[in-house]
Design a protein around this motif. Sequence first.
Motif, PDB file in Angstrom:
ATOM      1  N   GLU A  77       0.851  -1.182   0.000  1.00 42.16           N
ATOM      2  CA  GLU A  77       0.000   0.000   0.000  1.00 42.16           C
ATOM      3  C   GLU A  77       0.894   1.241   0.000  1.00 42.16           C
ATOM      4  O   GLU A  77       1.764   1.392   0.855  1.00 42.16           O
ATOM      5  CB  GLU A  77      -0.905   0.002   1.227  1.00 42.16           C
ATOM      6  N   ALA A  78       0.679   2.115  -0.976  1.00 44.70           N
ATOM      7  CA  ALA A  78       1.469   3.334  -1.094  1.00 44.70           C
ATOM      8  C   ALA A  78       0.676   4.518  -0.548  1.00 44.70           C
ATOM      9  O   ALA A  78      -0.530   4.636  -0.787  1.00 44.70           O
ATOM     10  CB  ALA A  78       1.832   3.594  -2.555  1.00 44.70           C
ATOM     11  N   VAL A  96     -12.045   7.130  -3.941  1.00 45.78           N
ATOM     12  CA  VAL A  96     -11.869   5.769  -3.454  1.00 45.78           C
ATOM     13  C   VAL A  96     -12.471   4.775  -4.452  1.00 45.78           C
ATOM     14  O   VAL A  96     -13.598   4.956  -4.926  1.00 45.78           O
ATOM     15  CB  VAL A  96     -12.516   5.603  -2.071  1.00 45.78           C
ATOM     16  N   GLY A  97     -11.718   3.727  -4.750  1.00 44.55           N
ATOM     17  CA  GLY A  97     -12.187   2.699  -5.671  1.00 44.55           C
ATOM     18  C   GLY A  97     -11.764   2.911  -7.104  1.00 44.55           C
ATOM     19  O   GLY A  97     -11.920   2.005  -7.937  1.00 44.55           O
ATOM     20  N   ASP A  98     -11.227   4.100  -7.438  1.00 41.14           N
ATOM     21  CA  ASP A  98     -10.802   4.371  -8.813  1.00 41.14           C
ATOM     22  C   ASP A  98      -9.500   3.631  -9.121  1.00 41.14           C
ATOM     23  O   ASP A  98      -8.603   3.548  -8.288  1.00 41.14           O
ATOM     24  CB  ASP A  98     -10.589   5.869  -9.030  1.00 41.14           C
ATOM     25  N   TRP A  99      -9.448   3.092 -10.348  1.00 42.74           N
ATOM     26  CA  TRP A  99      -8.208   2.497 -10.824  1.00 42.74           C
ATOM     27  C   TRP A  99      -7.408   3.589 -11.520  1.00 42.74           C
ATOM     28  O   TRP A  99      -7.903   4.237 -12.442  1.00 42.74           O
ATOM     29  CB  TRP A  99      -8.486   1.351 -11.784  1.00 42.74           C
ATOM     30  N   ILE A 197      -7.286   3.197  -5.641  1.00 43.18           N
ATOM     31  CA  ILE A 197      -7.326   4.113  -4.506  1.00 43.18           C
ATOM     32  C   ILE A 197      -8.113   3.436  -3.378  1.00 43.18           C
ATOM     33  O   ILE A 197      -9.291   3.096  -3.548  1.00 43.18           O
ATOM     34  CB  ILE A 197      -7.989   5.446  -4.890  1.00 43.18           C
ATOM     35  N   SER A 198      -7.468   3.230  -2.234  1.00 41.33           N
ATOM     36  CA  SER A 198      -8.122   2.555  -1.113  1.00 41.33           C
ATOM     37  C   SER A 198      -8.669   3.528  -0.074  1.00 41.33           C
ATOM     38  O   SER A 198      -9.577   3.176   0.683  1.00 41.33           O
ATOM     39  CB  SER A 198      -7.155   1.579  -0.444  1.00 41.33           C
ATOM     40  N   PHE A 215      -3.945  10.429  -0.183  1.00 36.64           N
ATOM     41  CA  PHE A 215      -4.548   9.203  -0.710  1.00 36.64           C
ATOM     42  C   PHE A 215      -3.741   8.002  -0.216  1.00 36.64           C
ATOM     43  O   PHE A 215      -2.571   8.129   0.164  1.00 36.64           O
ATOM     44  CB  PHE A 215      -4.557   9.180  -2.248  1.00 36.64           C
ATOM     45  N   ARG A 216      -4.397   6.831  -0.274  1.00 34.88           N
ATOM     46  CA  ARG A 216      -3.698   5.549  -0.132  1.00 34.88           C
ATOM     47  C   ARG A 216      -4.024   4.717  -1.367  1.00 34.88           C
ATOM     48  O   ARG A 216      -5.158   4.686  -1.835  1.00 34.88           O
ATOM     49  CB  ARG A 216      -4.123   4.818   1.134  1.00 34.88           C
TER      50      ARG A 216
END
Length: 418
Positions: A77-78, A96-99, A197-198, A215-216
Amino acid sequence: MKRTTLIALAATAALVLGGGYWMMQRAAVPNGKSAASAAEAGAPAGKPALTVQVVHATRGTVPLTLGASGNIAAWQEAIVGSQSNGLRLAELRANVGDWVKKGQVLAVFAADTVDADVLQARAALLEAEAQAADARSNAERARSIAGTGALSTQQINQFRTAEKATAARVQAARAALSSQRLRQGFTRVLAPDSGVISSRSATVGAVVPAGTELFRLVRQGRLEWRAEVVGQDLARIRSGQRVQVTSNAGTVVEGTVRSVAPTLDPAKRVALVYVDLPGGTDNGGLKAGMYASGQFILGEVDGWLVPQTAVVSRDGFNYVFAVASQGKVLQRKVTLGARQGELVQVLEGVDGELPLVQSGAGFLNDGDLVRVTQAAPVTAASAAAPAASAAQAPGTTGTGTAAAEPASAAPAANTSPR
């Protein structure tokens, strides 16, 4: 007169009872044979306890598996943070959730002040270059008349020193301009790697200091299953082994063992085994943070396979009921091995010769009579259920399936132990 009537009535009743008994005997023994002659002819006495379907034990292979459970987590996780200090967050381009792809813009800071600083640094560089050019020209003239005595040695050294100082100020101005241009680049927050994006903690309009997390990112969208395995089973696990991971929702995903932790948890006495799971849309809906169980595929073994419904547990032992001639059942003690779906391996107690009661054997006792109907054979290939047990014996399991139905006339007495 009355006595004569009573005698006649008694005689009539005796004749009726005798005739009824004779008719019952005729119905019980066909063709007028006696019960004794029927027994001598070998006909089984008593009624069948159940109507059952039978199945033969078959040879087949079942995977040897080792069960475990653990959490699903991100492979890596970055954290994406702000590198600019005191700038206002003007725009968010990811959620969140976007690739996202590597280098994609995730957020933009207001760059007004930074742009002004860049212009100022550029102007300072131009000024320094002009001063350096003048100093260089003066130093060249001083060197050209150094031998004429028009200028003292001290003056000539001053011109040379001014030339070097202005050249150094040019280098400092260029470095300042590069720094401001770098700050200008920091106003655009870029993804360090491709992934999902987590989490997002950035808010439009916020003025954030340098180093603030925005972001993570789950790198490359890769997940891993961190299985907890007890110490005595670690020797059976190798890198590259196949693993079937099942989530609480029933989703089954194929994974591969990547590595085994070199140490055990001193409290739980378990070690983590890291299993790589497919990324993207091939992960069956698995998410980081889920709890899952799984089976390590250790190999395959061959053996006798029977349906699990054919096995009865009594007093701590396992039994099957074989059907001999004339519908008589024989209770056989068996030793079980691995299981797969509806099939179970029998290590001892079955030879495949006599058919076995498929289900309903719990209502039978040794020596009971049954009415037999034949069931279609079932092999290990027809058991679609996933492997559900760890292999603790050096054999495999497979089974056939068949359904047993109690006969409508089955006496209740047959359900009690003898």
